[in-house]
Enzyme design. Structure first.
Site, PDB file in Angstrom:
ATOM      1  N   CYS A 163       0.884  -1.256   0.090  1.00 50.04           N
ATOM      2  CA  CYS A 163       0.004   0.268   0.144  1.00 50.04           C
ATOM      3  C   CYS A 163       0.816   1.450  -0.193  1.00 50.04           C
ATOM      4  CB  CYS A 163      -1.075   0.083   0.998  1.00 50.04           C
ATOM      5  SG  CYS A 163      -1.968  -1.479   1.177  1.00 50.04           S
ATOM      6  N   HIS A 303      -2.917   8.418   5.587  1.00 46.04           N
ATOM      7  CA  HIS A 303      -3.130   6.965   4.939  1.00 46.04           C
ATOM      8  C   HIS A 303      -4.682   6.527   5.295  1.00 46.04           C
ATOM      9  CE1 HIS A 303      -2.119   3.234   3.523  1.00 46.04           C
ATOM     10  NE2 HIS A 303      -2.275   2.511   4.267  1.00 46.04           N
ATOM     11  N   GLU A 314      -1.830   5.834  13.286  1.00 44.77           N
ATOM     12  CA  GLU A 314      -1.296   7.122  12.523  1.00 44.77           C
ATOM     13  C   GLU A 314      -1.636   8.379  13.261  1.00 44.77           C
ATOM     14  OE1 GLU A 314      -1.623   9.090   7.979  1.00 44.77           O
ATOM     15  OE2 GLU A 314      -3.145   7.429   8.492  1.00 44.77           O
ATOM     16  N   LYS A 335      -9.439   8.462   1.481  1.00 44.66           N
ATOM     17  CA  LYS A 335      -9.970   6.799   1.299  1.00 44.66           C
ATOM     18  C   LYS A 335     -11.335   6.854   1.697  1.00 44.66           C
ATOM     19  CE  LYS A 335      -5.547   4.648   1.670  1.00 44.66           C
ATOM     20  NZ  LYS A 335      -4.648   5.768   1.940  1.00 44.66           N
ATOM     21  N   HIS A 340      -9.906   2.328  -0.872  1.00 42.67           N
ATOM     22  CA  HIS A 340      -8.192   2.092  -0.771  1.00 42.67           C
ATOM     23  C   HIS A 340      -7.781   1.195  -2.029  1.00 42.67           C
ATOM     24  CE1 HIS A 340      -4.328   1.335   0.634  1.00 42.67           C
ATOM     25  NE2 HIS A 340      -4.502   0.493   1.682  1.00 42.67           N
ATOM     26  N   PHE A 399       1.543  -3.338   4.007  1.00 47.34           N
ATOM     27  CA  PHE A 399       2.032  -4.299   4.701  1.00 47.34           C
ATOM     28  C   PHE A 399       3.514  -4.813   4.537  1.00 47.34           C
ATOM     29  CE2 PHE A 399      -2.465  -6.802   4.084  1.00 47.34           C
ATOM     30  CZ  PHE A 399      -3.039  -6.096   5.074  1.00 47.34           C
TER      31      PHE A 399
END
Length: 412
Positions: A163, A303, A314, A335, A340, A399
């Site tokens: 991502c 994010h 975050e 998002k 996403h 990830f």
């Protein structure tokens, strides 16, 4: 050489629309691009909703025969790159082709092609596999086909950092121009994996929202009632140029790229570390690279995935980095509207951040009806905000604990 790098063109294909104008208008209006999955029969899946690209016709950008040999992620990349190059006024010819490069981010590549080919082998045998299977599947073919279609013969590469891939691609392209290895980079992120395997895999991880009866409200970053992210698809491409080259050709300059940070969590396959310390180190690295103070940042495109741990950590990372300014800095998660895009997120969100600086409009975080107790910052809830934005940050975390942050600013 440490050259200055500017953004001179943008292209977007997203669940909110085809093109920059349509996407940006929908984003500022707080519209959702999330709806029922139509790409396959999702009736047996826990999650039946996604952020699909609508009304995209590859033959509008490519010869029909060529388009048939491209998986959607490749077609999105080529079409979006064409938009961005046209928007920038850049002409690629024999005099500059070897100084124009391509660098794209992509997380999963042609997963749909892999699924289809597996079915063919099972039902018809291996001799019925298409000779285009491999080149239609591998993730770097997005960059490869952009290069071939546009005649860009400079550095050509792809980033596969989950991502964070799109943001890493833009940051790495920034570095390539900075050090003088190219004058222009066509860069961004792309993804199209709304497929049975992908949805089933994320469902098995309990990572996706199952708010199937209210798709437009399913992606709700930082909200108390968030229950997972929504898969989206699409592409965002930026044209980066050395300032000298951009000025020489009289290009319209959207913004300047001035800082890039990377870090690794070294903690867990999918979970951020406690307190978001990896993300904090990444943001700090970007700020230091830009040679600014954390107090200079006006806005953050977060994010903000709409998952419990990501939104929490975050938020904690932002508090750690921005200290006394954390509660006054404006933050939004786009998002909430696009879903996403995985490896494509950094591409569209970098473009959104450029437009935020250019237009002095901060997109909202929609569906933020009941902020989670631990998510107590200013996330520009539900309504876009008109405000002067001189310097902005965009974050992407993937990830494997891979993190990327970019700093962009008004060109002066």
């Amino acid at each position: 050489m440490d050259r200055r790098v500017v953004v001179t063109g943008l292209g977007l294909i997203t669940p909110l629309g085809i093109g920059v104008k349509e996407t940006w208008a929908a984003l500022c209006a707080g519209k959702s691009g999330i709806g029922p999955i139509t790409k396959f029969d999702a009736s047996d899946f826990d999650t039946k909703i996604a952020g699909e690209v609508k009304d995209f016709h590859p033959e509008d950008f490519l010869p029909r025969k060529e388009a048939k040999r491209m998986q959607p992620f490749i077609a999105y990349a080529v079409a979006t790159a064409r938009m961005a190059v046209e928007n920038s006024g850049l002409v690629i010819n024999s005099s500059n082709a070897d100084r124009v490069g391509v660098l794209t981010g992509c997380g999963l590549g042609g997963l749909g092609m892999l699924e289809e080919t597996s079915r063919i082998i099972d039902t018809k045998g291996p001799k019925r596999v298409s000779p285009f299977f491999i080149p239609m599947m591998i993730g770097n073919m997005a960059a490869g086909m952009v290069s071939i279609n546009l005649g860009a013969k400079g550095p050509n590469a792809s980033v596969a950092t989950a991502c964070a891939a799109g943001t890493h691609a833009v940051g790495d392209a920034f570095r390539i121009i900075q050090r003088g290895a190219a004058d222009v980079m066509i860069t961004g992120g792309v993804e199209s994996v709304i497929t049975p395997t992908c949805v089933a895999g994320f469902n098995a991880m309990k990572a996706l929202s199952t708010r199937n009866d209210e798709p437009e409200k399913a992606s709700r970053p930082f909200d108390r009632d968030r229950d997972g992210f929504i898969i989206g698809e699409g592409c965002g491409i930026l044209i980066l140029e050395s300032l000298e080259v951009a000025l020489d050709r009289g290009a319209d300059i959207y913004a300047e790229v001035c800082g890039y940070g990377m870090s690794g969590d070294g903690y867990h396959m999918t979970s951020p570390p406690p307190d978001g310390e990896g993300a904090a180190r990444c943001m700090t690295a970007a700020i230091e690279d830009a040679k600014i103070s954390y107090k200079d940042v006006d806005y953050i495109n977060a994010h903000g995935t709409s998952t419990q741990l990501n939104d929490l950590y975050e938020t904690m990372a932002i508090k750690s980095v921005f200290k006394d300014k954390a509660h006054s800095i404006s933050i939004s998660s786009t998002k909430s509207m696009t879903g996403h895009l995985l490896g494509g997120s950094g591409g569209i969100e970098s473009a959104f951040t450029v437009l935020t600086i250019r237009e002095d409009i901060m997109p909202p975080t929609i569906n933020l009806d009941n902020p989670a107790e631990e998510c107590d910052l200013d996330y520009v809830p539900n309504i876009a905000r008109k405000a002067k934005v001189e310097i902005a940050m965009t974050n992407s975390f993937g990830f494997g604990g891979t993190n990327a942050s970019l700093i962009l600013k008004k060109y002066k």
